[in-house]
Write a protein that holds these residues in place. Sequence first.
Motif, PDB file in Angstrom:
ATOM      1  N   PRO A  16      24.666  30.048  50.542  1.00  0.00           N
ATOM      2  CA  PRO A  16      24.595  30.509  51.481  1.00  0.00           C
ATOM      3  C   PRO A  16      24.528  32.023  51.284  1.00  0.00           C
ATOM      4  N   GLY A  17      23.389  32.674  52.170  1.00  0.00           N
ATOM      5  CA  GLY A  17      23.361  34.259  51.961  1.00  0.00           C
ATOM      6  C   GLY A  17      22.419  34.489  50.872  1.00  0.00           C
ATOM      7  N   GLN A  18      21.710  33.488  50.264  1.00  0.00           N
ATOM      8  CA  GLN A  18      20.640  33.823  49.160  1.00  0.00           C
ATOM      9  C   GLN A  18      19.413  33.047  49.699  1.00  0.00           C
ATOM     10  N   THR A  19      18.315  33.643  49.112  1.00  0.00           N
ATOM     11  CA  THR A  19      17.073  32.969  49.416  1.00  0.00           C
ATOM     12  C   THR A  19      16.332  32.881  48.133  1.00  0.00           C
ATOM     13  N   ALA A  44      14.663  34.480  41.354  1.00  0.00           N
ATOM     14  CA  ALA A  44      14.664  35.482  42.545  1.00  0.00           C
ATOM     15  C   ALA A  44      15.964  35.509  43.375  1.00  0.00           C
ATOM     16  N   ALA A  45      16.700  34.043  43.296  1.00  0.00           N
ATOM     17  CA  ALA A  45      18.098  34.247  43.767  1.00  0.00           C
ATOM     18  C   ALA A  45      19.118  34.928  43.223  1.00  0.00           C
ATOM     19  N   GLY A  46      18.949  35.260  41.794  1.00  0.00           N
ATOM     20  CA  GLY A  46      19.729  36.231  41.238  1.00  0.00           C
ATOM     21  C   GLY A  46      21.175  35.476  40.701  1.00  0.00           C
ATOM     22  N   GLY A  47      21.971  35.525  41.531  1.00  0.00           N
ATOM     23  CA  GLY A  47      23.426  34.830  41.286  1.00  0.00           C
ATOM     24  C   GLY A  47      24.322  35.819  40.597  1.00  0.00           C
ATOM     25  N   LEU A  48      25.455  35.728  40.251  1.00  0.00           N
ATOM     26  CA  LEU A  48      26.324  36.588  39.666  1.00  0.00           C
ATOM     27  C   LEU A  48      25.868  37.401  38.413  1.00  0.00           C
ATOM     28  N   MET A  49      25.289  36.639  37.623  1.00  0.00           N
ATOM     29  CA  MET A  49      24.695  37.187  36.290  1.00  0.00           C
ATOM     30  C   MET A  49      23.775  38.138  36.592  1.00  0.00           C
ATOM     31  N   GLY A  50      22.826  38.016  37.856  1.00  0.00           N
ATOM     32  CA  GLY A  50      22.132  39.062  38.231  1.00  0.00           C
ATOM     33  C   GLY A  50      22.780  40.190  38.784  1.00  0.00           C
ATOM     34  N   MET A  51      24.033  40.060  39.208  1.00  0.00           N
ATOM     35  CA  MET A  51      24.734  41.338  39.572  1.00  0.00           C
ATOM     36  C   MET A  51      25.388  42.005  38.348  1.00  0.00           C
ATOM     37  N   ARG A 155      33.517  40.001  43.344  1.00  0.00           N
ATOM     38  CA  ARG A 155      34.678  38.969  43.901  1.00  0.00           C
ATOM     39  C   ARG A 155      34.272  38.978  45.402  1.00  0.00           C
ATOM     40  N   GLU A 156      33.891  39.967  46.236  1.00  0.00           N
ATOM     41  CA  GLU A 156      33.372  39.824  47.461  1.00  0.00           C
ATOM     42  C   GLU A 156      32.432  38.775  47.762  1.00  0.00           C
ATOM     43  N   GLN A 157      31.359  38.778  46.717  1.00  0.00           N
ATOM     44  CA  GLN A 157      30.405  37.777  46.887  1.00  0.00           C
ATOM     45  C   GLN A 157      30.947  36.463  46.786  1.00  0.00           C
ATOM     46  N   VAL A 158      31.887  36.058  45.771  1.00  0.00           N
ATOM     47  CA  VAL A 158      32.541  34.813  45.556  1.00  0.00           C
ATOM     48  C   VAL A 158      33.320  34.342  46.889  1.00  0.00           C
ATOM     49  N   LYS A 159      33.881  35.523  47.466  1.00  0.00           N
ATOM     50  CA  LYS A 159      34.600  35.291  48.676  1.00  0.00           C
ATOM     51  C   LYS A 159      33.806  34.673  49.770  1.00  0.00           C
ATOM     52  N   GLU A 160      32.694  35.418  50.020  1.00  0.00           N
ATOM     53  CA  GLU A 160      31.711  34.935  51.071  1.00  0.00           C
ATOM     54  C   GLU A 160      31.147  33.615  50.904  1.00  0.00           C
ATOM     55  N   TRP A 161      31.118  33.108  49.579  1.00  0.00           N
ATOM     56  CA  TRP A 161      30.383  31.715  49.418  1.00  0.00           C
ATOM     57  C   TRP A 161      31.165  30.513  49.816  1.00  0.00           C
ATOM     58  N   ASP A 162      30.564  29.442  50.400  1.00  0.00           N
ATOM     59  CA  ASP A 162      31.232  28.320  50.715  1.00  0.00           C
ATOM     60  C   ASP A 162      31.521  27.310  49.342  1.00  0.00           C
ATOM     61  N   ALA A 170      37.832  29.585  39.018  1.00  0.00           N
ATOM     62  CA  ALA A 170      37.295  29.609  38.060  1.00  0.00           C
ATOM     63  C   ALA A 170      36.597  30.834  37.874  1.00  0.00           C
ATOM     64  N   LEU A 171      35.673  31.165  38.833  1.00  0.00           N
ATOM     65  CA  LEU A 171      34.744  32.379  38.762  1.00  0.00           C
ATOM     66  C   LEU A 171      35.135  33.527  38.671  1.00  0.00           C
ATOM     67  N   TYR A 172      36.518  33.905  39.337  1.00  0.00           N
ATOM     68  CA  TYR A 172      37.326  35.108  39.274  1.00  0.00           C
ATOM     69  C   TYR A 172      37.674  35.147  37.934  1.00  0.00           C
ATOM     70  N   ASP A 173      38.225  34.228  37.261  1.00  0.00           N
ATOM     71  CA  ASP A 173      38.847  33.838  35.885  1.00  0.00           C
ATOM     72  C   ASP A 173      37.568  34.421  34.771  1.00  0.00           C
ATOM     73  N   TYR A 174      36.440  33.943  34.901  1.00  0.00           N
ATOM     74  CA  TYR A 174      35.521  34.092  34.291  1.00  0.00           C
ATOM     75  C   TYR A 174      34.941  35.524  34.097  1.00  0.00           C
ATOM     76  N   PHE A 175      34.714  36.162  35.392  1.00  0.00           N
ATOM     77  CA  PHE A 175      34.686  37.556  35.376  1.00  0.00           C
ATOM     78  C   PHE A 175      35.611  38.408  35.147  1.00  0.00           C
ATOM     79  N   SER A 176      36.730  38.038  35.035  1.00  0.00           N
ATOM     80  CA  SER A 176      37.872  39.229  35.014  1.00  0.00           C
ATOM     81  C   SER A 176      38.351  38.935  33.487  1.00  0.00           C
ATOM     82  N   ASP A 177      37.977  37.816  32.690  1.00  0.00           N
ATOM     83  CA  ASP A 177      38.185  37.862  31.274  1.00  0.00           C
ATOM     84  C   ASP A 177      37.367  38.954  30.519  1.00  0.00           C
ATOM     85  N   PRO A 178      38.307  39.482  29.430  1.00  0.00           N
ATOM     86  CA  PRO A 178      37.639  40.501  28.656  1.00  0.00           C
ATOM     87  C   PRO A 178      36.413  39.668  27.753  1.00  0.00           C
TER      88      PRO A 178
END
Length: 245
Positions: A16-19, A44-51, A155-162, A170-178
Amino acid sequence: MDVNKILESVLGSQLPGQTGGSGDGGQPGGRGGGLAGSLLGGAAAGGLMGMLTGSKKKGGLGGKVITYGGLAVVGGLAYKAYRDWQAKNAAAPAQAQAPAQIPASAPTPIAPAGFDVENDRDAAGDDFRLILVRAMIAAAQSDDHIYQDEHRRIREQVKEWDLGPTEKAALYDYFSDPADAATIARLARTDEQRAEIYLASALSIDPDTPQEQAYLQSLADRLGLPEGLRGYLDAEAEAARLGVD
């Protein structure tokens, strides 16, 4: 945990929110055939890695190489590097042979048993694809260019997704880990997995900073890659980047 949802979120798909991206379960289309088409299927969709990679001055071309559906490509390319490395060792002490080069338009190598990313398990018995995702994120964050603003946007993007609470946690952990090469390396179960972890990490970045280069060196050391194999894996990563330039 829904592993496919994790992959879609990190690598890009029609959440949701991506094309754009791949609307057929990850099969790339509409971008030509061969290696480049396979790798770019959902870019084209990007994803969090794209961010993550998009915040770099250089644009993070390496981060665009792997997209949803592209993790299978990691197995194929790692197998090719492993095969070429084995052939070189088998030929010694005969005249050294350079690794065979595959044009970007050539079909992606089909990974045999041992390089089956989508059906493999890590040292803890978990889905191996999650380790590749963690390895990619760690590599992308290894040069410390990700600041609080980027983490806040993720974090805001993850919160918006269904997504379910397990997937979000899991996503919060992956992106917060050093970026910790030792932790990533310990999760490998076989030499094939070690090659795949290193290659996924190298594909996720353009190793153009001392920090990124040091991270890949540390990862290779922690993984205990067989002598000479890293050069073949680096060559495959570079060829893939050139194929989507």
